[in-house]
Design a protein around this motif. Structure first.
Motif, PDB file in Angstrom:
ATOM      1  N   THR B 100      27.105  -2.254  50.960  1.00 62.74           N
ATOM      2  CA  THR B 100      26.023  -1.383  51.408  1.00 62.74           C
ATOM      3  C   THR B 100      26.707  -0.228  52.130  1.00 62.74           C
ATOM      4  O   THR B 100      25.875   0.653  52.191  1.00 62.74           O
ATOM      5  N   TYR B 104      24.321   3.777  51.969  1.00 64.65           N
ATOM      6  CA  TYR B 104      23.553   4.711  52.726  1.00 64.65           C
ATOM      7  C   TYR B 104      23.696   5.913  53.479  1.00 64.65           C
ATOM      8  O   TYR B 104      23.246   6.679  53.752  1.00 64.65           O
ATOM      9  N   SER B 584      11.109  -1.017  40.181  1.00 62.52           N
ATOM     10  CA  SER B 584      11.181  -0.642  41.470  1.00 62.52           C
ATOM     11  C   SER B 584      12.354  -0.326  41.865  1.00 62.52           C
ATOM     12  O   SER B 584      12.864   0.443  42.893  1.00 62.52           O
ATOM     13  N   LYS B 585      13.362  -0.761  41.244  1.00 61.63           N
ATOM     14  CA  LYS B 585      14.783  -0.556  41.795  1.00 61.63           C
ATOM     15  C   LYS B 585      15.064   1.131  41.348  1.00 61.63           C
ATOM     16  O   LYS B 585      15.585   1.581  42.163  1.00 61.63           O
ATOM     17  N   ARG B 588      13.372   2.889  43.952  1.00 64.53           N
ATOM     18  CA  ARG B 588      13.908   2.790  45.283  1.00 64.53           C
ATOM     19  C   ARG B 588      15.337   3.774  45.114  1.00 64.53           C
ATOM     20  O   ARG B 588      15.429   4.449  46.091  1.00 64.53           O
ATOM     21  N   GLN B 592      15.690   6.946  47.781  1.00 64.18           N
ATOM     22  CA  GLN B 592      16.875   7.057  48.548  1.00 64.18           C
ATOM     23  C   GLN B 592      17.663   8.400  48.244  1.00 64.18           C
ATOM     24  O   GLN B 592      18.048   9.129  49.212  1.00 64.18           O
ATOM     25  N   SER B 632      13.089  12.827  58.328  1.00 62.13           N
ATOM     26  CA  SER B 632      14.169  11.910  57.769  1.00 62.13           C
ATOM     27  C   SER B 632      13.854  10.379  57.828  1.00 62.13           C
ATOM     28  O   SER B 632      14.773   9.807  58.004  1.00 62.13           O
ATOM     29  N   PHE B 633      12.652  10.145  57.988  1.00 63.85           N
ATOM     30  CA  PHE B 633      12.413   8.597  58.261  1.00 63.85           C
ATOM     31  C   PHE B 633      12.115   7.995  56.951  1.00 63.85           C
ATOM     32  O   PHE B 633      11.506   8.262  56.048  1.00 63.85           O
ATOM     33  N   ILE B 634      13.073   7.023  56.821  1.00 65.68           N
ATOM     34  CA  ILE B 634      13.305   6.451  55.534  1.00 65.68           C
ATOM     35  C   ILE B 634      12.572   5.182  55.389  1.00 65.68           C
ATOM     36  O   ILE B 634      12.355   4.419  56.414  1.00 65.68           O
ATOM     37  N   GLU B 635      11.488   5.156  54.412  1.00 64.70           N
ATOM     38  CA  GLU B 635      10.844   3.614  54.264  1.00 64.70           C
ATOM     39  C   GLU B 635      11.259   3.122  52.897  1.00 64.70           C
ATOM     40  O   GLU B 635      11.671   3.831  51.986  1.00 64.70           O
ATOM     41  N   THR B 636      11.413   1.674  52.829  1.00 60.00           N
ATOM     42  CA  THR B 636      11.775   1.166  51.905  1.00 60.00           C
ATOM     43  C   THR B 636      10.858  -0.039  51.529  1.00 60.00           C
ATOM     44  O   THR B 636      10.431  -0.808  52.369  1.00 60.00           O
ATOM     45  N   HIS B 637      10.412  -0.111  50.208  1.00 60.38           N
ATOM     46  CA  HIS B 637       9.359  -0.791  49.780  1.00 60.38           C
ATOM     47  C   HIS B 637      10.180  -2.231  49.420  1.00 60.38           C
ATOM     48  O   HIS B 637      10.995  -2.235  49.043  1.00 60.38           O
TER      49      HIS B 637
END
Lengths: 124, 638
Positions: B100, B104, B584-585, B588, B592, B632-637
């Motif tokens: 990981t 990021y 969805s991948k 995503r 990102q 720059s607020f990242i949201e992840t589903h």
């Protein structure tokens, strides 16, 4: 959700059990998270304390498993299946939620309204 | 695995010792072994290196202490690629989770940025050696990647036999430092180096079928290596690849090589060589664990000498490409390279027959060279020769003259050229591109001439100042003299094949020159060019004389660029929306990758409902975030 440095964090939490929904190849929970220790906490619209780097629920899809289970937007996730979520990176959080071999995730979430409710009931 | 590694080392060693009777079989063996090392070397190194890796770089396999055997190119530095299916046993650090980690950080970054981060994190650790190590990691990634593609490219650049390569611009025996972990295990090994065009090849001996290694010199910076324990060591540094360390046995040799390599490093224009993405910047086969005390093959006098022309006969008056050559040559014919030890008699300097002893002190670094000011005629003074007759001119060698020619003095003529003749020859050249007042010119050269005859030290300062004393932004004549000076300066700095300084006394003549240029708002070529911020802004803003039209034009420009930006964003969004097989991948990943845009879209879409006082029109919330890119607020589903 007040954070006193050096003191253990205490919060009123709600247990939420989400049953993942299978969509094709994926198991979805139906919400989005934001935050993480690697993220900018100042950008988090839901946190009271703008230095809080916890994982927050930023949206909940309508009718999804999360909504059904009672998760609400703005919740801060404290634990997922026993794993801590207060000091994790964004991606670690995502991974803990999206484990393919788990059908159910049990979250411990906290929100301001909970705390207010408890305080109110204590005061009465 | 460790056993295999040892086996490789063993086969190599006997080859080495049999150097005297080397034949094609041995080289074949080395051929094979080199390639095999590709396969085998990874694993043991990984386990060896693993102990050391505590940072997140640990994920990469360790690297062999000697250089990788693959060519790498900075543009190819790719994210880590797993060499085999799983990590070798015994790696103490957690591998999969840390997958990981690069992810990021990569969000929004380029690959190169990631590499730099790893490289820089390596620097924190120890000293210089770790810097090289970190580059090893970077290079290792590419190494594995290239290997999967097919290892033809890796060794192909090296598959040129020594004989086929032919004579380079410079050849000779040099010590090369083998990379070893830690500071105390520096191993030096002697190789036959050939500098050809702007590539440096080296062979373990001159009969090799395949070069032991090669580096492509542009982009490298040649410098004195003070950190090395060896006395006459220099290095070739590259921002992204490891540094290479070389050493000679005497000062003159070192200077010579530094000159030649330095020239090669800058001698080519960038658009010539540089961005070929799979260009091999360097390639090196694995070094063995032999220390440098191997006996060199004695093949006869000439190959042993560092030779430019492979003619053992030395004549100080015969043409040489470099001023020092004469000295070296005569010295080298008496050199015996048979012993590979460091302690070489310093006699070579004294075996000169010619009177050309250099007066150089210690070697100046490349930076010094570049910064050293030039004479007002744009000449670089090389060392001057006191012994030589001053009759008729300077004892100094004249560097490249300006006037638009890169190589006005062919190497052949340079050596004994007097300034007089040179000046005469080049005056017409100079008049060509820059039709200057003849008198002024003539006045100056005479002055210069006198100065040149005078001393060994580069009289640049005085002269430079003299020339610049009359430098004002205003007067055209002064500008002209500037023009006069500057083009030569330009040409010299670019075409400095033969120039060398030995003297340290130069100060900031060049800096002064450029400062005055800037004051005068002139470019190096004498044209008017904006040099202050206001001037720049003005030149940008003003497109025509009419201010109203100007404003409109400006507006149009701004709108156009906005449109372009929006179209770009639209294209990005369409990537997702137009994809019929969106998973969805994929989404995503896209998210990102395009975090900012995504956030802006989210903001925009939820703005009017959630936050009523977000913005007036629909367009503005979208417009401002996209242009400002603040979120720059990242949201992840999930």
């Amino acid at each position: 959700m007040s954070y006193i440095p050096g003191q253990p964090v205490t919060a009123v939490v709600q247990r939420i059990e989400i049953h993942k929904l299978r969509q094709g190849d994926n198991l979805i929970l139906g919400f989005s998270i934001g935050g993480g220790i690697d993220q900018d906490p100042g950008q988090n619209p839901f946190s009271e304390d703008k230095t809080d780097k916890g994982i927050y629920v930023t949206r909940v899809t309508k009718g999804g498993p999360a909504e059904v289970a009672g998760l609400m937007m703005g919740d801060k996730i404290m634990q997922v299946n026993g794993w801590d979520m207060t000091m994790v990176t964004h991606d670690q959080a995502r991974k803990r939620l999206t484990k393919k071999n788990e059908d159910v995730v049990r979250l411990l979430v906290t929100r301001k309204s909970l705390e207010d409710a408890v305080r109110q009931s204590m005061m009465q | 695995m460790p056993t295999e590694y040892n086996w490789m080392a063993e086969t190599k060693e006997p080859n080495m010792y049999k150097r005297g009777s080397r034949d094609s079989d041995n080289s074949l063996l080395r051929y094979l072994s080199d390639d095999k090392i590709l396969v085998i070397q990874e694993e043991p190194e990984a386990s060896r290196e693993s102990k050391r890796d505590t940072s997140r770089r640990s994920r990469k396999k360790g690297k062999s202490p000697s250089s990788p055997s693959y060519p790498i190119s900075p543009s190819l530095l790719a994210p880590p690629v797993r060499l085999d299916s799983g990590p070798p046993e015994g790696l103490p650090f957690p591998l999969p989770e840390s997958n990981t980690v690069p992810l990021y950080h990569r969000a929004g970054d380029t690959l190169r940025a990631e590499t730099d981060r790893y490289a820089s994190s390596g620097i924190d650790r120890q000293g210089g050696s770790s810097m090289r190590k970190s580059f090893h990691y970077a290079s290792l990634r590419t190494k594995t990647k290239k290997r999967t593609k097919g290892s033809l490219t890796s060794a192909s650049r090296r598959r040129i036999s020594c004989k086929d390569l032919g004579h380079g611009d410079c050849e000779g025996w040099l010590w090369k430092k083998k990379d070893a972990k830690g500071y105390f295990t520096q191993k030096w090994k002697k190789y036959w180096f050939i500098l050809k065009d702007s590539s440096l090849y080296w062979y373990t001996n001159q009969n090799d079928e395949k070069a032991e290694g090669f580096i492509s010199l542009p982009e490298f910076r040649i410098d004195r290596a003070i950190e090395c324990r060896r006395k006459f060591a220099f290095k070739a540094c590259h921002p992204k690849i490891k540094s290479f360390f070389f050493a000679t046995d005497c000062l003159e040799e070192m200077n010579r090589w530094m000159n030649r390599l330095g020239l090669a490093a800058i001698g080519y224009t960038p658009d010539d060589k540089v961005p070929r993405p799979d260009e091999d910047y360097w390639s090196e086969s694995d070094q063995d664990d032999i220390d440098g005390s191997m006996t060199l093959k004695q093949e006869g006098p000439s190959p042993q000498c560092d030779s430019y022309h492979r003619t053992p006969s030395v004549n100080s008056s015969s043409p040489f490409p470099e001023h020092k050559h004469g000295r070296h040559f005569s010295s080298e014919s008496t050199y015996s390279h048979s012993s590979a030890e460091d302690s070489r008699p310093d006699a070579p300097g004294s075996t000169h027959s010619s009177g050309c002893r250099s007066t150089h002190r210690e070697r100046r670094s490349w930076q010094d060279l570049i910064e050293t000011p030039l004479t007002s005629s744009g000449l670089h003074f090389l060392q001057t020769v006191p012994g030589e007759g001053d009759g008729g001119g300077s004892g100094g060698y004249v560097g490249t003259m300006g006037g638009g020619r890169r190589e006005p003095m062919s190497p052949d003529r340079r050596r004994q050229a007097t300034l007089l003749t040179v000046q005469r020859r080049h005056r017409p050249d100079r008049d060509g591109p820059f039709p200057l007042a003849g008198s002024e010119e003539r006045g100056v050269p005479a002055h210069r001439r006198a100065q040149k005859q005078r001393s060994q030290s580069l009289p640049r300062n005085r002269e430079g100042r003299g020339a610049k004393a009359g430098l004002h932004p205003a007067g055209p004549s002064e500008e002209k003299s500037e023009d006069d000076e500057v083009p030569f300066l330009k040409h010299n700095s670019t075409g400095r094949e033969e120039c060398r300084h030995e003297d340290r006394e130069m100060t900031d003549g060049l800096q002064e020159l450029y400062r005055s240029l800037e004051q005068a708002s002139l470019s190096a070529f004498g044209e008017q060019r904006p040099s202050t911020k206001q001037e720049f802004r003005r030149s940008f803003v003003k497109r025509c004389n009419d201010p109203v039209v100007n404003d409109k034009l400006h507006r149009i420009r701004a709108l156009r660029s906005t449109l372009k930006a929006k179209e770009g964003d639209l294209a990005i969004v369409s990537q997702v929306l137009d994809d019929p097989s969106l998973t969805s991948k994929k989404f995503r990943e896209w998210k990102q990758h395009n975090q900012e845009l995504f956030m802006d879209i989210c903001e925009f879409s939820s703005g009017p409902t959630r936050d009523p006082h977000n913005g007036a029109a629909e367009l503005s919330p979208l417009a401002t975030p996209l242009m400002a890119h603040t979120h720059s607020f990242i949201e992840t589903h999930v």
